[in-house]
Write an enzyme that holds these catalytic residues in place. Sequence first.
Site, PDB file in Angstrom:
ATOM      1  N   SER A 240      36.256  28.109  40.593  1.00  0.00           N
ATOM      2  CA  SER A 240      37.632  27.706  40.286  1.00  0.00           C
ATOM      3  C   SER A 240      37.746  26.324  39.666  1.00  0.00           C
ATOM      4  CB  SER A 240      38.476  27.746  41.558  1.00  0.00           C
ATOM      5  OG  SER A 240      38.687  29.087  41.905  1.00  0.00           O
TER       6      SER A 240
ATOM      7  N   TRP B  65      37.406  42.991  40.255  1.00  0.00           N
ATOM      8  CA  TRP B  65      37.732  41.977  41.262  1.00  0.00           C
ATOM      9  C   TRP B  65      38.374  40.718  40.682  1.00  0.00           C
ATOM     10  CZ3 TRP B  65      38.100  41.017  46.318  1.00  0.00           C
ATOM     11  CH2 TRP B  65      38.144  39.680  46.713  1.00  0.00           C
ATOM     12  N   MET B  66      39.438  40.247  41.350  1.00  0.00           N
ATOM     13  CA  MET B  66      40.050  38.962  40.986  1.00  0.00           C
ATOM     14  C   MET B  66      40.283  38.152  42.253  1.00  0.00           C
ATOM     15  SD  MET B  66      43.778  38.306  39.222  1.00  0.00           S
ATOM     16  CE  MET B  66      44.790  38.689  40.635  1.00  0.00           C
ATOM     17  N   ASN B  67      40.051  36.816  42.202  1.00  0.00           N
ATOM     18  CA  ASN B  67      40.597  35.947  43.252  1.00  0.00           C
ATOM     19  C   ASN B  67      41.366  34.802  42.616  1.00  0.00           C
ATOM     20  OD1 ASN B  67      37.479  35.541  43.336  1.00  0.00           O
ATOM     21  ND2 ASN B  67      38.131  33.678  44.321  1.00  0.00           N
ATOM     22  N   ASP B  68      41.107  33.558  42.969  1.00  0.00           N
ATOM     23  CA  ASP B  68      42.008  32.431  42.662  1.00  0.00           C
ATOM     24  C   ASP B  68      42.539  32.366  41.225  1.00  0.00           C
ATOM     25  OD1 ASP B  68      40.558  31.950  44.930  1.00  0.00           O
ATOM     26  OD2 ASP B  68      39.631  30.113  44.207  1.00  0.00           O
TER      27      ASP B  68
ATOM     28  N   ARG C  49      33.734  21.342  45.159  1.00  0.00           N
ATOM     29  CA  ARG C  49      34.198  22.248  44.089  1.00  0.00           C
ATOM     30  C   ARG C  49      35.702  22.186  43.775  1.00  0.00           C
ATOM     31  NH1 ARG C  49      32.403  25.846  48.216  1.00  0.00           N
ATOM     32  NH2 ARG C  49      34.096  26.856  49.348  1.00  0.00           N
TER      33      ARG C  49
ATOM     34  N   GLU D 267      39.707  24.007  50.104  1.00  0.00           N
ATOM     35  CA  GLU D 267      39.383  24.510  48.769  1.00  0.00           C
ATOM     36  C   GLU D 267      40.592  24.313  47.847  1.00  0.00           C
ATOM     37  OE1 GLU D 267      36.340  28.116  49.522  1.00  0.00           O
ATOM     38  OE2 GLU D 267      38.405  28.673  49.886  1.00  0.00           O
TER      39      GLU D 267
ATOM     40  N   GLN E 227      39.628  33.750  38.734  1.00  0.00           N
ATOM     41  CA  GLN E 227      38.301  34.115  39.210  1.00  0.00           C
ATOM     42  C   GLN E 227      38.149  35.616  39.033  1.00  0.00           C
ATOM     43  OE1 GLN E 227      35.673  31.837  41.144  1.00  0.00           O
ATOM     44  NE2 GLN E 227      36.610  31.207  39.236  1.00  0.00           N
TER      45      GLN E 227
END
Length: 527
Positions: free
Chosen positions: A125, A65-68, A198, A248, A84
């Site tokens: 992040s 899994w990857m996000n930002d 955050r 965000e 992330q």
Amino acid sequence: MMKFLVKPFCTFTKNEMMRYFYLCSLFFWLVFYFGCNFNQQDKEKWASYQEKFRPQYHFSPPANWMNDPNGMVYYNGQYHLFYQYYPDSTVWGPMHWGHAVSRNLVQWEHMPVALYPDSLGWIFSGSAVMDFHNTSGLGRDGKIPLLAFFTHHHDGKEKEGRNDYQYQSLAWSLDGGQTFIKYNANPIVKNPGIRDFRDPKVIWHDPSGHWIMVLAVYDRVMFYRSRDLLGWEYTGEFGIEGDTRLWECPDLFPLIVEETGEQKWILIVSIQQGAPNIGTGTGYFIGDFDGLTFHGNIDQQLWLDYGTDNYALVTWSGTTDGRTIGIGWMSNWDYAQVVPTHPWRSAMTLPRSFSLHFENGKYRLRSLPVSELAELEIDENEINPSDLSKGYKQPNQNSLFKIHLKLKKPQSGSITIKFSNQEEEFVMVGFDSTRNAYFIDRRYSGEVGFHPSFAGIHYAPVEHQHDTLDWLIYVDHSSIEWFAEKGRTVMTDILFPNKPYHSIEVLSEENDLQWISAKISDLKPIW
Ligand code: FRU
């Protein structure tokens, strides 16, 4: 040996039983050892980059899994891309910072995981800067420290129902981002009792001689400043009165307006609800920054990208050629965790370069893919427009291409570019003069049933009131990125066709399309 393995268990002698036991234990320990050591490098070998739906010229992690995008910084000829990452699953979980580097923003080299969760929490992040003048004092023996700022997210505290489970922390590297040391006095910005607190973005602000930290704090951003990157004081905040959407991943940078020569500040915020089409999207404001807070028109929240799949876009710090370059997570929180890819989930957008313009009494950002991508172009061919109306067949088996179309804008009706494959799946992009809008229709683009909000038509406003259309479109195995009118309007959508789109057809409700040019370039895969 075979005899031994197939012999009925009840007829074993004591010695044979012992041998059997040792054999089983050895097998167990071998499985355990290799299981535990199945690290990033092994996963990299495991990923073939030929998997169904694998992007061929966009960054994606080898597995999981990857996000930002996080901590993007340019140093010593390398663009660092942290992100992330949850290395144990293809869905979101305890966050780490994954890491990759590139010399040209096109080819990427995977690096070991940079930051792991610890007793203060998961690694959410954030951003990174090079502390060239060693203002932090963390540099040693002339080595320039790379400082990474991130949010520690304490899952346990969140589950206990506390409000103070997110706070800002620091880690630094003395080997240009290969390895990190966590600061021993973390957190550097404590939580003031606010649940969503955050995604620190840290920049140097020359006029005030301070480092600035921008934080996303529920429905607004807050500003802090520091002289040494370690101690931070609150200086102000910016938000829209009455707006309760979750903000965000902020970013803040100046740009010179190309038409007037004045300087303006761009404040980027990713917004969890109410993006132009569905779910999550990246918005921005244009205004001024006085070293304490941002002053901008709160009625003027604009969108960087009108497609559904560009979130958490932030820019690289430390670029030396005057460009402001950003990259976004090419997905949408609505369905990111259920997209049909394996063994990885998510990719990044193409890196984009930003410019600021004043046109028809309005300031607007424009974004275009970075010029380095030209390196992927195998050749550029003119297409005869009549072939486009019959259905131009892409000769490249991979169907990785960039197409650049210029034509007169139809006064009525619509114009549609249809990309289709042998499975009769297709995606359409176009201009609808009745709505005066661009659109991407991905209802029949391939796999669409994994989430109810995925299949749909997405619209974008036409920013440029001009009589020509100038469209630059990048097609990869599972995405389409469309830069209309030199980046005035951008749409990014992910797609999951069961076969690559090999045919391009232009459909028009007007028979007399007036072409200026049509060019196509095949693109090479980066892996
Ligand atoms: C945005 C975001 C950030 C957070 C991170 C957690 O996509 O929700 O606000 O830091 O993802 O993975």
